[in-house]
Design a protein around this motif. Structure first.
Motif, PDB file in Angstrom:
ATOM      1  N   ASP A 384       0.855  -1.186   0.000  1.00 50.88           N
ATOM      2  CA  ASP A 384       0.000   0.000   0.000  1.00 50.88           C
ATOM      3  C   ASP A 384       0.892   1.238   0.000  1.00 50.88           C
ATOM      4  OD1 ASP A 384      -1.929   1.887   0.244  1.00 50.88           O
ATOM      5  OD2 ASP A 384      -2.558   1.339   2.271  1.00 50.88           O
ATOM      6  N   GLU A 386       0.101   4.494  -1.305  1.00 51.46           N
ATOM      7  CA  GLU A 386      -0.489   5.820  -1.472  1.00 51.46           C
ATOM      8  C   GLU A 386      -0.213   6.745  -0.289  1.00 51.46           C
ATOM      9  OE1 GLU A 386      -1.945   3.016  -2.179  1.00 51.46           O
ATOM     10  OE2 GLU A 386      -2.255   3.168  -4.341  1.00 51.46           O
ATOM     11  N   GLN A 387      -0.319   6.226   0.935  1.00 52.01           N
ATOM     12  CA  GLN A 387      -0.122   7.085   2.104  1.00 52.01           C
ATOM     13  C   GLN A 387       1.322   7.579   2.194  1.00 52.01           C
ATOM     14  OE1 GLN A 387      -1.568   5.399   5.770  1.00 52.01           O
ATOM     15  NE2 GLN A 387      -0.690   7.023   7.041  1.00 52.01           N
ATOM     16  N   GLU A 389       3.416   7.887  -0.411  1.00 47.92           N
ATOM     17  CA  GLU A 389       3.575   8.851  -1.497  1.00 47.92           C
ATOM     18  C   GLU A 389       3.087  10.234  -1.079  1.00 47.92           C
ATOM     19  OE1 GLU A 389       2.944   5.964  -5.432  1.00 47.92           O
ATOM     20  OE2 GLU A 389       1.341   7.285  -4.735  1.00 47.92           O
ATOM     21  N   GLU A 390       1.902  10.280  -0.473  1.00 48.48           N
ATOM     22  CA  GLU A 390       1.306  11.556  -0.085  1.00 48.48           C
ATOM     23  C   GLU A 390       2.131  12.245   0.992  1.00 48.48           C
ATOM     24  OE1 GLU A 390      -0.937  14.837  -0.176  1.00 48.48           O
ATOM     25  OE2 GLU A 390      -0.997  13.174  -1.603  1.00 48.48           O
TER      26      GLU A 390
END
Length: 485
Positions: A384, A386-387, A389-390
């Protein structure tokens, strides 16, 4: 066909060894599992954009440095642009520190940010050691010793200045900071630790003075940008190798190496290659898995590091719209004292393509490469993303390094992706970290079996960074020639 030398992998250590051996008239065949040469010192193309694979900074063209030595030997010139200043560091207290290449300018900046106490003597000490380390490394190409001839040649090449370096193998950078009264300066200690993590893959408690001083001073040497990406560092060396009558074959993932009565068989998933000598340019972990010689595997065990002692990387490639003002400094390190989600890394490194470089992105756009350390990469495959990356993008935007409306596309890679792309064990990158209990003479020598097999790359002495990996290739080629010609 039987080759004089087969080299496994086309990382920059392998290419260095190949070029130097081809220069001596040997028929060299380099086997690369990917479709591009250069390993972690190259670029790759995706959707029309050129991103850096791993390394983004180029150092080593100054006098007495390995890359300068290689290029002088093979008479190759690189299309490079000098960077000044090379880098900026965005500190936890909100200050931006500029790492000037000019020594006096750097001292003024360090005193401005960290205070005047002992900055100049500390950096004068480190810079003096780093220059002597590079000079000694080229003078002592038989080091580390693994036979009597090595010892004899090293003794004949010994100079008083080299002997003065020996105590630095027993001191850590933590002790050096203590000597100059800098351990109480938390901002400076944090800066030093995050800089060492980039260059030596460890912190001041573990990194010796020899490696640490050299690692901290890399911005005080000439830093360069390669138009079109680091693939254009690699291409001229590849051209030299092929023009000298040797070959590089792509899509050739080596499965096994089998020692023969005379020479070696190298088996890929496609065919078998025969050679008199062999150099492994892949990590020691991988080398042990493919070399079908029980004695070699046994000898390697004491050098191989498990995942918990290694670092992987979480990397990102950005495509950005050109937005004024364009970046003047191409390389930035951002400290994240609270740590990033999942991995806990406390710094981010971002490198931009040069605004004038139209070969890596279309007009009106440019690219950026981002990386951060992932400790114990076997445990952090990070499905996972996305977190994380953000969190990275947010940290960069908070410092004003990028802006949300600039971002055209984002791609990211975990240690699992590094395993897929590079086949490196655990997805580890950046070479073996420095540890205080491992002295320079205890690191892996270039010889694998003391017959005709050798090793180079970022997991052997001295490894790490393009300039260090280049030195590993110089040493491997020198020892092969020293032993057999």
């Amino acid at each position: 066909m039987t080759h004089d030398v087969v080299i496994i992998g086309s990382g920059f250590g392998s290419l260095t060894a190949a070029a130097l051996l081809a220069r001596q008239g040997l028929r060299v065949c380099v086997l690369e599992q990917a479709k591009y040469p250069g390993g972690s010192s190259t670029s790759y193309k995706r959707k029309g954009y050129w991103f850096e694979t791993g390394a983004t900074t180029l150092v080593g063209l100054d006098a007495d440095m390995p890359l300068r030595y290689l290029l002088d030997q093979i008479k190759v010139k690189l299309p490079v642009q000098k960077l000044e200043p090379p880098m900026q560091v965005h500190l936890p207290d909100g200050q931006t520190l500029t790492r000037y290449g000019d020594f006096d300018a750097w001292i003024r900046e360090a005193e401005r940010v960290f205070g005047p106490d002992n900055q100049r003597p500390f950096w004068e000490h480190c810079y003096r050691i780093s220059k002597q380390v590079w000079r000694t490394s080229l003078q002592q190409q038989s080091f580390p010793f693994s036979n009597v001839k090595d010892l004899l040649l090293s003794w004949l090449r010994a100079r008083p200045a080299q002997l003065k370096l020996i105590p630095g193998a027993f001191r850590t950078m933590e002790e050096v900071l203590g000597k100059y009264g800098l351990l109480q300066n938390k901002l400076f200690v944090d800066f030093v630790n995050e800089q060492l993590l980039i260059t030596a893959q460890n912190s001041m408690e573990e990194v010796s003075e020899l490696f640490g001083a050299t690692a901290l001073c890399y911005t005080l040497y000439s830093n360069y940008y390669v138009p079109g990406g680091l693939i254009n560092l690699v291409k001229p060396v590849v051209t030299y190798i092929t023009n000298a009558g040797s070959t590089i074959q792509y899509g050739q993932e080596v499965q096994y190496v089998k020692p023969q009565q005379q020479g070696y068989e190298v088996i890929t998933q496609k065919e078998t290659f025969r050679c008199t000598y062999i150099i492994s340019g892949v990590p020691l972990n991988n080398t042990a898995n493919i070399f079908q010689d029980a004695r070699v595997q046994q000898r390697l065990q004491k050098y191989i590091m498990p995942s918990e002692k290694l670092n992987g990387a979480f990397s990102m490639g950005l495509v950005l719209k050109r937005k004024e003002p364009l970046p003047v400094v191409l390389h930035h390190q951002v400290h994240v004292p609270e740590g990033l989600p999942f991995i806990g890394s406390k710094s981010i490194f971002i490198s931009f393509s040069h605004p004038a470089d139209a070969s890596r992105a279309p007009a009106g756009e440019f690219v950026a490469s981002i990386s951060t350390h992932v400790s114990h990469p076997e445990l952090h495959q990070l499905a996972d993303k996305e977190q994380l990356e953000e969190a990275i993008l947010t940290a960069l935007m908070q410092k004003g390094i990028i802006h949300r409306d600039q971002i055209i596309s984002v791609q990211s890679a975990t240690p699992g992706a590094w395993i897929f792309w590079t086949k490196r064990a655990f997805g580890a990158v950046g070479g073996y970290p420095q540890y205080k209990q491992i002295k320079p003479w205890q690191m892996k020598d270039a010889r694998l079996d003391h017959k005709g097999a050798y090793v180079c790359g970022d997991t052997v002495y001295p490894g790490q960074g393009i300039v260090g990996v280049c030195l590993s290739g110089i040493i491997a080629a020198n020892k092969l020639l020293q032993d057999h010609f």
